[in-house]
Enzyme design. Structure first.
Site, PDB file in Angstrom:
ATOM      1  N   GLU A 158      30.098  71.315  12.032  1.00  0.00           N
ATOM      2  CA  GLU A 158      30.106  72.348  10.991  1.00  0.00           C
ATOM      3  C   GLU A 158      31.506  72.588  10.449  1.00  0.00           C
ATOM      4  O   GLU A 158      31.689  72.743   9.232  1.00  0.00           O
ATOM      5  CB  GLU A 158      29.512  73.645  11.543  1.00  0.00           C
ATOM      6  N   HIS A 192      22.376  77.996   7.011  1.00  0.00           N
ATOM      7  CA  HIS A 192      21.680  78.602   8.144  1.00  0.00           C
ATOM      8  C   HIS A 192      20.340  79.207   7.727  1.00  0.00           C
ATOM      9  O   HIS A 192      19.646  79.789   8.555  1.00  0.00           O
ATOM     10  CB  HIS A 192      22.552  79.692   8.777  1.00  0.00           C
TER      11      HIS A 192
END
Length: 305
Positions: A158, A192
């Site tokens: 990430e 997300h």
């Protein structure tokens, strides 16, 4: 050596594509490759690890192509564009670790309070028992696939995609640093949103799932600001990775705990004040770079043309 600027619209489009692809590729094994459903959590996460690696490599290659990093000549300079550097590693790891830990002063006090309260009997026996528990937990953590997900794969992939790839693109696209710090977490949070779909698949109530994901998005936005700030100030990818690991380990900070009789609240307040007081001095580019060439960001990105 100068690197060609990237049009602002192209930089934003590339960042959006990276965010979408990072999430979309997670579903490739079952949707595109038509693989059978995973037989266990371990198999499921191993597939996701492979997908995250593919998405991260694709994002890095796309960024390298858009920025034409091969024009820099030296391989270490190419990697440095992504904040992958071997210099100032100690500073890049230790200082963000200590700085981030200040926010969790209340959490540390609460956990220490529970640990001390559980002690009893002979001091040597307590010490030996504590050592055995620590050894057992370390062994269990190494074998736990969720530990690898939360503390290795997720932080590394990430931060590579959402910081090391996106921020240089946006800097070269002409965006100001403070705009990038507040803008890039939008991509990070959108990545997300798939959690809402997964919670719904697990049979959770939609409104409850929306509330859970909403809290997660708010937390990821705040963390995204901090991670982008760290990356821009230090110029080292290791710094936001360390902060990411700490936040994943600790979760939400403990603001208060009735067990500690207010000590945790005082620790949280003192830690938070110290965090904001030290935020700029502890992330001064001078601590992480040998020379700055009178530029406020690493590698002179703000002067790229």
């Amino acid at each position: 050596m100068t690197t060609p600027a990237v049009p602002g619209a192209a930089a934003v489009a590339a960042c959006a594509a990276m965010a979408v692809s990072y999430v979309a590729v997670l579903y490739a094994p079952t949707v595109l490759l038509r693989l059978p459903p995973p037989a266990s959590l371990r198999v499921f996460l191993h597939r996701r690890f492979a997908c995250a690696a593919v998405a991260s490599a694709a994002s890095a290659l796309a960024t390298a192509a858009l920025l034409r990093v091969w024009n820099l000549g030296d391989f270490s300079d190419m990697l440095a564009v992504f904040g992958i550097r071997k210099d100032h590693l100690l500073e890049a790891a230790v200082i963000p670790l200590l700085l981030t830990s200040l926010v969790y002063a209340g959490s540390f006090v609460a956990r220490l309070w529970v640990l001390v309260s559980s002690w009893g009997g002979d001091g040597n026996e307590v010490g030996i028992g504590c050592a055995h528990r620590i050894a057992y937990r370390i062994q269990a953590a190494v074998e736990d696939v969720m530990v690898w997900r939360n503390y290795v794969v997720a932080p590394c992939t990430e931060e590579l995609v959402f910081r090391a790839c996106m921020i240089p693109l946006l800097l070269c696209g002409g965006f100001k640093m403070y705009n990038i710090i507040f803008f890039t977490p939008v991509f990070f949070s959108l990545a997300h949103l798939n959690h809402l779909f997964e919670l719904h698949q697990q049979g959770r109530n939609f409104m409850r799932s929306l509330l859970i994901v909403g809290i997660q998005l708010g937390y990821t936005v705040i963390f995204g600001w901090y991670a982008a700030f760290l990356f821009i100030r230090t110029g080292n990818l290791l710094s936001p990775i360390v902060a990411h690991i700490v936040c994943n380990m600790m979760g939400l900070p403990v603001f208060s705990s009735p067990r500690t009789r207010g000590v945790a609240s005082v620790a949280f307040l003192a830690g938070s004040i110290s965090f904001f007081w030290l935020l700029f001095p502890a992330t001064s580019p001078k601590l992480y770079n040998t020379r700055l060439d009178r530029c406020s960001c690493w590698h002179g990105y703000c002067r790229w043309e």
